[in-house]
Write an enzyme that holds these catalytic residues in place. Structure first.
Site, PDB file in Angstrom:
ATOM      1  N   SER A  13     -18.411  19.012  11.566  1.00  0.00           N
ATOM      2  CA  SER A  13     -18.598  19.269  10.133  1.00  0.00           C
ATOM      3  C   SER A  13     -17.650  20.361   9.666  1.00  0.00           C
ATOM      4  O   SER A  13     -17.317  21.289  10.432  1.00  0.00           O
ATOM      5  CB  SER A  13     -20.044  19.706   9.921  1.00  0.00           C
ATOM      6  OG  SER A  13     -20.224  20.257   8.645  1.00  0.00           O
ATOM      7  N   TYR A  65     -28.000  25.250  12.102  1.00  0.00           N
ATOM      8  CA  TYR A  65     -27.371  23.922  12.070  1.00  0.00           C
ATOM      9  C   TYR A  65     -25.875  24.039  12.339  1.00  0.00           C
ATOM     10  O   TYR A  65     -25.323  23.319  13.186  1.00  0.00           O
ATOM     11  CB  TYR A  65     -27.610  23.232  10.719  1.00  0.00           C
ATOM     12  CG  TYR A  65     -26.710  22.019  10.552  1.00  0.00           C
ATOM     13  CD1 TYR A  65     -26.973  20.855  11.247  1.00  0.00           C
ATOM     14  CD2 TYR A  65     -25.573  22.078   9.746  1.00  0.00           C
ATOM     15  CE1 TYR A  65     -26.125  19.749  11.138  1.00  0.00           C
ATOM     16  CE2 TYR A  65     -24.724  20.984   9.621  1.00  0.00           C
ATOM     17  CZ  TYR A  65     -25.012  19.826  10.319  1.00  0.00           C
ATOM     18  OH  TYR A  65     -24.167  18.742  10.217  1.00  0.00           O
ATOM     19  N   LYS A  72     -23.206  22.660  15.610  1.00  0.00           N
ATOM     20  CA  LYS A  72     -21.948  21.897  15.546  1.00  0.00           C
ATOM     21  C   LYS A  72     -20.835  22.654  16.276  1.00  0.00           C
ATOM     22  O   LYS A  72     -20.039  22.061  17.004  1.00  0.00           O
ATOM     23  CB  LYS A  72     -21.556  21.637  14.088  1.00  0.00           C
ATOM     24  CG  LYS A  72     -22.484  20.661  13.393  1.00  0.00           C
ATOM     25  CD  LYS A  72     -22.384  19.263  14.006  1.00  0.00           C
ATOM     26  CE  LYS A  72     -23.541  18.375  13.631  1.00  0.00           C
ATOM     27  NZ  LYS A  72     -23.604  17.116  14.375  1.00  0.00           N
TER      28      LYS A  72
HETATM   29  P1  NAD Z   1     -28.856  11.017   9.170  1.00  0.00           P
HETATM   30  O1  NAD Z   1     -30.013  11.933   9.361  1.00  0.00           O
HETATM   31  O2  NAD Z   1     -28.902  10.045   8.060  1.00  0.00           O
HETATM   32  O3  NAD Z   1     -28.566  10.214  10.520  1.00  0.00           O
HETATM   33  C1  NAD Z   1     -28.860  10.743  11.788  1.00  0.00           C
HETATM   34  C2  NAD Z   1     -29.618   9.676  12.552  1.00  0.00           C
HETATM   35  O4  NAD Z   1     -29.858  10.170  13.872  1.00  0.00           O
HETATM   36  C3  NAD Z   1     -30.984   9.334  11.939  1.00  0.00           C
HETATM   37  O5  NAD Z   1     -31.112   7.931  11.853  1.00  0.00           O
HETATM   38  C4  NAD Z   1     -31.993   9.932  12.924  1.00  0.00           C
HETATM   39  O6  NAD Z   1     -33.176   9.165  12.966  1.00  0.00           O
HETATM   40  C5  NAD Z   1     -31.211   9.871  14.215  1.00  0.00           C
HETATM   41  N1  NAD Z   1     -31.592  10.881  15.217  1.00  0.00           N
HETATM   42  C6  NAD Z   1     -31.725  12.223  15.047  1.00  0.00           C
HETATM   43  N2  NAD Z   1     -32.045  12.796  16.216  1.00  0.00           N
HETATM   44  C7  NAD Z   1     -32.117  11.798  17.140  1.00  0.00           C
HETATM   45  C8  NAD Z   1     -32.405  11.768  18.532  1.00  0.00           C
HETATM   46  N3  NAD Z   1     -32.692  12.863  19.227  1.00  0.00           N
HETATM   47  N4  NAD Z   1     -32.382  10.568  19.154  1.00  0.00           N
HETATM   48  C9  NAD Z   1     -32.093   9.430  18.475  1.00  0.00           C
HETATM   49  N5  NAD Z   1     -31.800   9.414  17.164  1.00  0.00           N
HETATM   50  C10 NAD Z   1     -31.815  10.584  16.515  1.00  0.00           C
HETATM   51  O7  NAD Z   1     -27.554  11.952   9.052  1.00  0.00           O
HETATM   52  P2  NAD Z   1     -26.060  11.583   8.632  1.00  0.00           P
HETATM   53  O8  NAD Z   1     -25.808  12.175   7.303  1.00  0.00           O
HETATM   54  O9  NAD Z   1     -25.790  10.154   8.862  1.00  0.00           O
HETATM   55  O10 NAD Z   1     -25.273  12.465   9.678  1.00  0.00           O
HETATM   56  C11 NAD Z   1     -24.811  11.938  10.909  1.00  0.00           C
HETATM   57  C12 NAD Z   1     -24.099  13.026  11.689  1.00  0.00           C
HETATM   58  O11 NAD Z   1     -23.042  13.556  10.905  1.00  0.00           O
HETATM   59  C13 NAD Z   1     -24.975  14.226  12.067  1.00  0.00           C
HETATM   60  O12 NAD Z   1     -24.599  14.657  13.356  1.00  0.00           O
HETATM   61  C14 NAD Z   1     -24.623  15.266  11.028  1.00  0.00           C
HETATM   62  O13 NAD Z   1     -24.825  16.561  11.507  1.00  0.00           O
HETATM   63  C15 NAD Z   1     -23.142  14.968  10.825  1.00  0.00           C
HETATM   64  N6  NAD Z   1     -22.623  15.387   9.514  1.00  0.00           N
HETATM   65  C16 NAD Z   1     -23.216  14.946   8.377  1.00  0.00           C
HETATM   66  C17 NAD Z   1     -22.721  15.341   7.136  1.00  0.00           C
HETATM   67  C18 NAD Z   1     -23.366  14.899   5.857  1.00  0.00           C
HETATM   68  O14 NAD Z   1     -23.107  15.518   4.815  1.00  0.00           O
HETATM   69  N7  NAD Z   1     -24.168  13.848   5.844  1.00  0.00           N
HETATM   70  C19 NAD Z   1     -21.611  16.200   7.088  1.00  0.00           C
HETATM   71  C20 NAD Z   1     -21.035  16.622   8.277  1.00  0.00           C
HETATM   72  C21 NAD Z   1     -21.545  16.214   9.493  1.00  0.00           C
HETATM   73  C1  WQD Z   2     -22.531  20.496  -2.775  1.00  0.00           C
HETATM   74  C2  WQD Z   2     -22.391  21.408  -3.972  1.00  0.00           C
HETATM   75  C3  WQD Z   2     -24.121  23.049  -4.134  1.00  0.00           C
HETATM   76  C4  WQD Z   2     -27.440  20.461  -5.121  1.00  0.00           C
HETATM   77  C5  WQD Z   2     -23.730  20.535   3.069  1.00  0.00           C
HETATM   78  C6  WQD Z   2     -24.032  21.233   4.374  1.00  0.00           C
HETATM   79  C7  WQD Z   2     -22.820  21.254   5.258  1.00  0.00           C
HETATM   80  C8  WQD Z   2     -22.248  19.847   5.445  1.00  0.00           C
HETATM   81  C9  WQD Z   2     -21.989  19.222   4.124  1.00  0.00           C
HETATM   82  C10 WQD Z   2     -23.256  18.725   7.318  1.00  0.00           C
HETATM   83  C11 WQD Z   2     -22.694  22.868  -3.630  1.00  0.00           C
HETATM   84  C12 WQD Z   2     -24.120  22.126  -5.337  1.00  0.00           C
HETATM   85  C13 WQD Z   2     -26.171  20.904  -4.800  1.00  0.00           C
HETATM   86  C14 WQD Z   2     -27.993  20.782  -6.383  1.00  0.00           C
HETATM   87  C15 WQD Z   2     -25.975  21.945  -6.939  1.00  0.00           C
HETATM   88  N1  WQD Z   2     -23.191  18.984   6.090  1.00  0.00           N
HETATM   89  N2  WQD Z   2     -25.456  21.643  -5.698  1.00  0.00           N
HETATM   90  N3  WQD Z   2     -27.222  21.513  -7.253  1.00  0.00           N
HETATM   91  O1  WQD Z   2     -23.407  22.634   0.446  1.00  0.00           O
HETATM   92  O2  WQD Z   2     -21.192  21.455   0.609  1.00  0.00           O
HETATM   93  O3  WQD Z   2     -22.757  21.243   2.401  1.00  0.00           O
HETATM   94  O4  WQD Z   2     -23.198  19.231   3.330  1.00  0.00           O
HETATM   95  O5  WQD Z   2     -22.577  19.152   8.220  1.00  0.00           O
HETATM   96  O6  WQD Z   2     -23.199  21.798   6.483  1.00  0.00           O
HETATM   97  O7  WQD Z   2     -24.437  22.555   4.076  1.00  0.00           O
HETATM   98  O8  WQD Z   2     -23.239  20.107   0.200  1.00  0.00           O
HETATM   99  O9  WQD Z   2     -24.338  18.464  -1.261  1.00  0.00           O
HETATM  100  O10 WQD Z   2     -25.626  20.531  -0.562  1.00  0.00           O
HETATM  101  O11 WQD Z   2     -23.787  20.755  -2.168  1.00  0.00           O
HETATM  102  O12 WQD Z   2     -25.326  22.604  -7.768  1.00  0.00           O
HETATM  103  O13 WQD Z   2     -29.122  20.447  -6.707  1.00  0.00           O
HETATM  104  O14 WQD Z   2     -23.361  21.031  -4.967  1.00  0.00           O
HETATM  105  O15 WQD Z   2     -24.440  24.371  -4.505  1.00  0.00           O
HETATM  106  O16 WQD Z   2     -21.837  23.657  -4.370  1.00  0.00           O
HETATM  107  P1  WQD Z   2     -22.647  21.461   0.867  1.00  0.00           P
HETATM  108  P2  WQD Z   2     -24.338  19.906  -0.917  1.00  0.00           P
END
Ligand code: NAD
Ligand code: WQD
Length: 340
Positions: A126, A151, A155
């Protein structure tokens, strides 16, 4: 067909990646405990890809159950490891659960990959590893900062573990670390998308739920940041483009020989402010959004977006979907959910 294990494959990014893998001739196999996803995703996937996607309903921390997956599936060409908890605020309340799930499941996975000599791994990292960056855009060489949440630390630890394991003798791990920026949107069919539980913490689900009347209004978290319009700036990329980045990464790993640990930013290379996202949503969907400006959210990064030179040059990957199209897809998904 090369078999790719997709942990967390029923989740938001995982399900879109399953579709992308299938479209490119891979056989995705989902491993998910449905702790943050719904079985209904499987019906959506079936409708999109035209066949059942194999699913193992197990917790990746359960080594005995996970070992059976490796035994039963046999010839696995690679693994994409999405499974993790991802809510920043919750991780402050439940750090142990986050370290157990995010770090613990990675260790179990690596031990099993070693045991079964499965060497290709794509890891979900991330942009959170950059913290508040000193300069923009961030390249992969931009120094990482101490994470501001458990969190984020999971990562960073995951990345460190993978770099150490890769260097160690006796294994042949080839690893791509993908640092996602802010994924948004849903499959064009409206059959799969993001399923936030409870009140969404992320911007786009909050916007779509507000437009759908589920939330009264969006509160923008502060407008006095040192950014062009005072609201936070992020790099919002379409989830279908992000899914494609995983396919490209797996294909690349299949061509490379050990040792490999490559890190890539996955973003658009553009920063958009919260207000710009709101305006783009209104334009893309014709919906007027009720919003107001509130106080800053604690711990928010003022501005971050990716330098995508490396992923373009080495992976040959670029996003292709506009912010407006991505937001329109999120709205279509929300409407489908609201009509259920
Ligand atoms: P999500 O929660 O929708 O998907 C994660 C999936 O993993 C879920 O279906 C959950 O049931 C499953 N899971 C969790 N723990 C598990 C375990 N121990 N065993 C089996 N299954 C398990 O999340 P997402 O948004 O699809 O994110 C996927 C990955 O990407 C995560 O590692 C997250 O940290 C990373 N990521 C997400 C974002 C984002 O903004 N969505 C940004 C950066 C990184
Ligand atoms: C985006 C922008 C908020 C909600 C998160 C995780 C980060 C990574 C990416 C996984 C920010 C603003 C939001 C609302 C708002 N995930 N906002 N009103 O903060 O960039 O990051 O997702 O690895 O670890 O922290 O994403 O979608 O929460 O927010 O104004 O009701 O929208 O303040 O500026 P963020 P987000």
């Amino acid at each position: 067909m090369k078999k790719i294990l997709v942990t967390g494959g029923a989740g938001y990014i995982g399900s879109h990646t399953v579709v992308a893998l299938h479209a490119e001739g891979f056989q995705p196999v989902i491993v998910d405990d449905f702790s943050n996803s719904s079985e209904s995703v499987l019906g959506g996937l079936r409708a999109i890809v035209g066949t059942d996607v194999p699913v193992h309903r197990i917790d990746c921390n359960d080594k005995a159950a996970f070992r059976q997956v490796f035994e039963r599936e046999g010839d696995i060409a690679g693994v994409i490891h999405f499974a993790a908890f991802k809510a920043v605020g919750e991780s402050v309340q439940k750090p142990l659960a986050y370290f157990r799930n995010n770090v613990g499941s990675l260790l179990v996975l690596l031990e099993l990959m070693q045991e079964f000599k499965v060497w290709n791994l794509v890891f979900s990292s991330s942009c959170t590893v950059y913290g508040v960056p000193d300069q923009l855009p961030v390249t992969e060489e931009t120094p990482t900062k101490p994470a501001s949440s458990p969190y984020g630390r999971t990562k960073q630890m995951g990345e460190d573990i993978l770099r150490d394991v890769d260097q160690a003798p006796g294994n042949q791990f080839k690893t791509v670390l993908l640092r996602y920026f802010n994924p948004i949107g849903a499959h064009p069919s409206g059959l799969i998308g993001e399923l936030p539980l409870g009140v969404p913490q992320n911007l786009v689900p909050y916007i779509t739920q507000t437009a759908a009347g589920i939330r009264e209004k969006l509160t923008i978290n502060g407008d006095t940041y040192d950014t062009p319009d005072g609201t936070n700036v992020r790099d919002y990329l379409y989830v279908g483009d992000l899914a494609q980045a995983h396919v490209v990464a797996i294909k690349r790993l299949l061509t490379l020989t050990w040792p490999v640990v490559e890190t890539y930013n996955v973003g658009t290379g553009r920063g958009n402010s919260v207000l710009e996202v709101v305006k783009a949503f209104e334009k893309a969907t014709g919906q007027a959004l009720n919003y107001s400006i509130g106080p800053p959210r604690s711990g928010d990064v003022p501005a971050i977006y990716a330098d995508v030179t490396r992923s373009a040059e080495q992976l040959g990957f670029r996003t292709s979907t506009s912010l407006e199209d991505a937001l329109a897809s999120a709205w279509r998904w929300q409407q489908n959910l609201s009509n259920e």
